[in-house]
Design a protein around this motif. Sequence first.
Motif, PDB file in Angstrom:
ATOM      1  N   GLY A  69       6.967   6.500  -2.944  1.00  0.00           N
ATOM      2  CA  GLY A  69       6.544   5.194  -2.437  1.00  0.00           C
ATOM      3  C   GLY A  69       7.699   4.237  -2.246  1.00  0.00           C
ATOM      4  O   GLY A  69       7.810   3.583  -1.201  1.00  0.00           O
ATOM      5  N   THR A  90      -6.160   1.495  -5.565  1.00  0.00           N
ATOM      6  CA  THR A  90      -5.144   2.538  -5.383  1.00  0.00           C
ATOM      7  C   THR A  90      -5.758   3.898  -5.096  1.00  0.00           C
ATOM      8  O   THR A  90      -5.321   4.576  -4.153  1.00  0.00           O
ATOM      9  CB  THR A  90      -4.227   2.600  -6.608  1.00  0.00           C
ATOM     10  N   ILE A  98      -6.965   3.791  -1.460  1.00  0.00           N
ATOM     11  CA  ILE A  98      -5.881   3.719  -0.487  1.00  0.00           C
ATOM     12  C   ILE A  98      -5.180   5.063  -0.347  1.00  0.00           C
ATOM     13  O   ILE A  98      -4.809   5.482   0.756  1.00  0.00           O
ATOM     14  CB  ILE A  98      -4.877   2.618  -0.900  1.00  0.00           C
ATOM     15  N   LEU A  99      -4.994   5.762  -1.459  1.00  0.00           N
ATOM     16  CA  LEU A  99      -4.242   7.010  -1.420  1.00  0.00           C
ATOM     17  C   LEU A  99      -5.089   8.207  -1.014  1.00  0.00           C
ATOM     18  O   LEU A  99      -4.554   9.179  -0.468  1.00  0.00           O
ATOM     19  CB  LEU A  99      -3.614   7.275  -2.797  1.00  0.00           C
ATOM     20  N   ILE A 100      -6.384   8.160  -1.281  1.00  0.00           N
ATOM     21  CA  ILE A 100      -7.218   9.349  -1.063  1.00  0.00           C
ATOM     22  C   ILE A 100      -8.030   9.257   0.219  1.00  0.00           C
ATOM     23  O   ILE A 100      -8.083  10.212   1.007  1.00  0.00           O
ATOM     24  CB  ILE A 100      -8.155   9.561  -2.275  1.00  0.00           C
ATOM     25  N   ILE A 139       0.840  -1.201   0.000  1.00  0.00           N
ATOM     26  CA  ILE A 139       0.000   0.000   0.000  1.00  0.00           C
ATOM     27  C   ILE A 139       0.872   1.248   0.000  1.00  0.00           C
ATOM     28  O   ILE A 139       0.644   2.192  -0.762  1.00  0.00           O
ATOM     29  CB  ILE A 139      -0.939  -0.011   1.220  1.00  0.00           C
ATOM     30  N   VAL A 140       1.900   1.242   0.848  1.00  0.00           N
ATOM     31  CA  VAL A 140       2.803   2.396   0.913  1.00  0.00           C
ATOM     32  C   VAL A 140       3.505   2.605  -0.419  1.00  0.00           C
ATOM     33  O   VAL A 140       3.747   3.746  -0.843  1.00  0.00           O
ATOM     34  CB  VAL A 140       3.833   2.197   2.046  1.00  0.00           C
ATOM     35  N   ARG A 198       2.473   2.460  -3.283  1.00  0.00           N
ATOM     36  CA  ARG A 198       1.655   3.114  -4.304  1.00  0.00           C
ATOM     37  C   ARG A 198       1.653   4.634  -4.175  1.00  0.00           C
ATOM     38  O   ARG A 198       1.077   5.314  -5.019  1.00  0.00           O
ATOM     39  CB  ARG A 198       0.217   2.601  -4.212  1.00  0.00           C
ATOM     40  N   VAL A 199       2.273   5.170  -3.125  1.00  0.00           N
ATOM     41  CA  VAL A 199       2.352   6.628  -2.987  1.00  0.00           C
ATOM     42  C   VAL A 199       3.194   7.177  -4.121  1.00  0.00           C
ATOM     43  O   VAL A 199       4.328   6.725  -4.323  1.00  0.00           O
ATOM     44  CB  VAL A 199       2.959   7.012  -1.626  1.00  0.00           C
ATOM     45  N   PRO A 200       2.695   8.132  -4.893  1.00  0.00           N
ATOM     46  CA  PRO A 200       3.459   8.639  -6.049  1.00  0.00           C
ATOM     47  C   PRO A 200       4.794   9.245  -5.624  1.00  0.00           C
ATOM     48  O   PRO A 200       4.898   9.884  -4.573  1.00  0.00           O
ATOM     49  CB  PRO A 200       2.530   9.710  -6.640  1.00  0.00           C
TER      50      PRO A 200
END
Length: 509
Positions: free
Chosen positions: A170, A315, A318-320, A162-163, A165-167
Amino acid sequence: MPGIKQTAARVYHWLEFRLRLEAPVKDAALHPVPRNTASWWYVFGSAAFTLLFLQIFTGILLALVYVPSAGEAWNSLNVLNHQIPLGWYLRALHGWGSNFMVAIVLIHMAQVFLFGAYKFPRELTWTVGVFLLLMTLGMAFTGQVLRFDQDAYWGLGIGVSIVSRVPFIGGGLVHLLLGGPIIAGATLSRFFALHVFVIPGALLVFAFLHVWMVLKLGINEWPMPGRLVRRATYIAEYDQLTHNDGIPFVPGAFWKDLVFSAAVLAAVAVCAFVFGPYGPTGQPDPSIIQTVPKPDFFFLWLYSVLSYLPPEMETPFILIAPLLGIAVLLAVPFYASEGEKSWHRRPVAVLLVSTIAVCFGVLTHLGTTTPWSPHMSAWSSDPLPPGLLHNATPLVRQGAAVFEAKQCRNCHSIGGSGGERGPALDSVATRMTIDQMRFKVVTGGGNMPAYGKNLSPPEIEALVNFLETLHPANVQPAYDPSRRELQSALPADNGAVPAHPSASSAATP
């Protein structure tokens, strides 16, 4: 007796002269609070504070035995469970204390929201409370990782995926958390430091800051319908209320805090004795990908959401969603710092809390029953080289589909594409007969997981028939000479065993 009293008095006065604690302690104990706040609705904060000290005390004792090493963490927990007297009970107290602490912090946040206690002048108190909630969840997650069993290993793998996937950052965040590209000994050292030093230290600082602001700003009064919060008049109105209808915090309100905290500690002790500690389950094994890791209850709702979301929505969610939720919590006291406090006249707030509670309960329940397994599509998302299926039989094509569906290329490469954990399969048919491949698929061995319970007999046959085609064009696949000897010994009309193993592909294992 008089001599003992005089000695104690002299020691007390010696310490007090140097520490000067009597005045601030008296101010804290005797500060006036509104009479109607001496209620059972106002006891959750002190209970959470009590559980924090329980976690620190039991955590220190556990740290005396626990070894934050990839090779020894699992063993040290089993030593606590089976060899140290009451070691299992100490682990159970720590685990159940974590569950109770998360639950009570969530209840406390909901109570503060419904009572409007985040409004002026307590905006910063609410903000610090939000960070305390996040750090409590961080303590819970890092504690689960330190169990370092199969669930913890794959749960951490899901967490870092999950981490990742942070643009832009990450990959760097994954390396920072794991101490490298993989889960190893450095990973446990980092999570041990987070769980034992960093997060507890921050929790204590924020908790004492939270208590300090409660003491200085006063405990929120009972939210009476029609009593509005106005910046210009609230402080004077609150001071008048505590002057006219106030009672000392000790013993007026403190005794209920004390009774409730004692009841919570008793409940933790009973649950620890009856249900015991969490795990550890099986030793972490990176080769066993057919696993169903489930987090502890406070993250089960997220587990369920990710299980039901379509892949293309994972994604963005998870990110938003987490950032949006935290931003909303932090913005609440600044958006609605004045006005009505009573939940009787705030139906939107009641509906919001009720909806979140129902969703949390339903998703947590579903998380205990939802079938789910990690989607490790690192290599199986790439199609097989087309040449492998040229002029292939339907059975071989079915085997290729099984090979892709079970994501075998996460560990094995074909044509230079795939994982490196297991051997390359480009020429596996020259090294193993079809019977040997069938046996290996069913029983596993080494780093190879056993698929006997995860594949049906037709799927196994299709898979090994596909594997039998993996050999260079000018090299014959391996075969069992005993089959040829058996064929020559049997009569021609007796259902002879074929000379080449490929002809026996329809046989069952």
